[in-house]
Design an enzyme around this catalytic site. Structure first.
Site, PDB file in Angstrom:
ATOM      1  N   CYS A  58       4.266  -5.953  -0.125  1.00 36.60           N
ATOM      2  CA  CYS A  58       4.555  -6.014  -1.312  1.00 36.60           C
ATOM      3  C   CYS A  58       6.161  -5.969  -1.992  1.00 36.60           C
ATOM      4  O   CYS A  58       6.840  -6.628  -2.515  1.00 36.60           O
ATOM      5  CB  CYS A  58       4.942  -4.373  -1.699  1.00 36.60           C
ATOM      6  SG  CYS A  58       3.369  -3.511  -1.405  1.00 36.60           S
TER       7      CYS A  58
ATOM      8  N   GLU B  84       0.919  -2.127  -5.514  1.00 41.45           N
ATOM      9  CA  GLU B  84       2.245  -3.080  -5.947  1.00 41.45           C
ATOM     10  C   GLU B  84       1.723  -3.951  -6.387  1.00 41.45           C
ATOM     11  O   GLU B  84       2.314  -4.823  -7.633  1.00 41.45           O
ATOM     12  CB  GLU B  84       3.169  -2.821  -5.122  1.00 41.45           C
ATOM     13  CG  GLU B  84       4.308  -1.733  -5.277  1.00 41.45           C
ATOM     14  CD  GLU B  84       3.866  -0.937  -3.524  1.00 41.45           C
ATOM     15  OE1 GLU B  84       1.924  -1.037  -3.546  1.00 41.45           O
ATOM     16  OE2 GLU B  84       4.581  -0.907  -2.549  1.00 41.45           O
TER      17      GLU B  84
ATOM     18  N   HIS C 158      -2.521  -2.957  -2.158  1.00 42.40           N
ATOM     19  CA  HIS C 158      -1.967  -1.992  -2.650  1.00 42.40           C
ATOM     20  C   HIS C 158      -1.335  -1.803  -3.874  1.00 42.40           C
ATOM     21  O   HIS C 158      -1.509  -3.210  -4.837  1.00 42.40           O
ATOM     22  CB  HIS C 158      -0.175  -2.689  -1.996  1.00 42.40           C
ATOM     23  CG  HIS C 158      -0.828  -1.725  -0.075  1.00 42.40           C
ATOM     24  ND1 HIS C 158       0.323  -2.173   0.574  1.00 42.40           N
ATOM     25  CD2 HIS C 158      -1.982  -2.023   0.711  1.00 42.40           C
ATOM     26  CE1 HIS C 158       0.082  -2.290   1.637  1.00 42.40           C
ATOM     27  NE2 HIS C 158      -1.527  -2.020   1.179  1.00 42.40           N
TER      28      HIS C 158
ATOM     29  N   CYS D 113       6.158  -1.717   1.149  1.00 40.57           N
ATOM     30  CA  CYS D 113       6.212  -2.239   2.653  1.00 40.57           C
ATOM     31  C   CYS D 113       6.263  -3.484   2.985  1.00 40.57           C
ATOM     32  O   CYS D 113       7.213  -3.944   1.740  1.00 40.57           O
ATOM     33  CB  CYS D 113       4.566  -2.365   3.161  1.00 40.57           C
ATOM     34  SG  CYS D 113       3.235  -3.427   2.311  1.00 40.57           S
TER      35      CYS D 113
END
Length: 161
Positions: free
Chosen positions: A88, A57, A55, A85
């Site tokens: 993360c 992040e 992701h 999420c």
């Protein structure tokens, strides 16, 4: 409360999100900022990297940790175009991120008030400040356009019975 620099850094995260979209990834971008300086950037790459943890992040946090020579990023803020999420958020807790600033809310998988709020859990030993909705319309519109185009492309490829 939005800080004066929030829009500046969120625009940088949006530029990363555009790169993700151009690569066929869900357009989410992130930047890590320390003392007013961008120390890392990232965009979604789980498809291209064959990595469910890639992701925006996570990419940015990994890069920041390498640059700082430490997995602890105590004085850092993360700007991300979509509400984080659980994965993360967990990484941000372990990195000791001071602030998370996000753009669009994610009512399905967001954990900064969307589906739930992990950042409000007092049992967690590190507390990260959260601000949401910074350039939320712009961040949300980028996501909506991406998924609208994807749905349209799927309709073209899948003929009606």
């Amino acid at each position: 409360m939005t800080q004066p620099e929030d829009e500046f850094f969120m625009n940088m995260a949006l530029a990363q999100a555009v790169l993700a979209g151009q690569a066929g990834e869900v357009p989410v971008g992130a930047v890590v900022v320390r003392q007013g300086e961008v120390i890392a950037q990232g965009f979604n790459q789980p498809i291209g990297l064959h990595d469910p943890s890639a992701h925006a992040e996570m990419i940015a946090l990994r890069s920041a940790a390498k640059r700082m020579g430490n997995y602890r990023l105590n004085d850092c803020s993360v700007y991300v175009t979509l509400e984080p999420c659980a994965m993360c958020a967990g990484a941000m807790f372990h990195a000791r991120i001071a602030d998370v600033i996000f753009g669009a809310a994610d009512p399905k998988t967001g954990v900064a008030g969307g589906a739930m709020n992990l950042f409000a859990q007092t049992q967690i030993n590190h507390h990260t400040r959260v601000r949401g909705g910074v350039l939320g319309s712009e961040c949300g519109q980028l996501l909506q356009e991406f998924f609208s185009e994807r749905r349209a492309a799927n309709r073209i490829r899948t003929p009606s019975p």
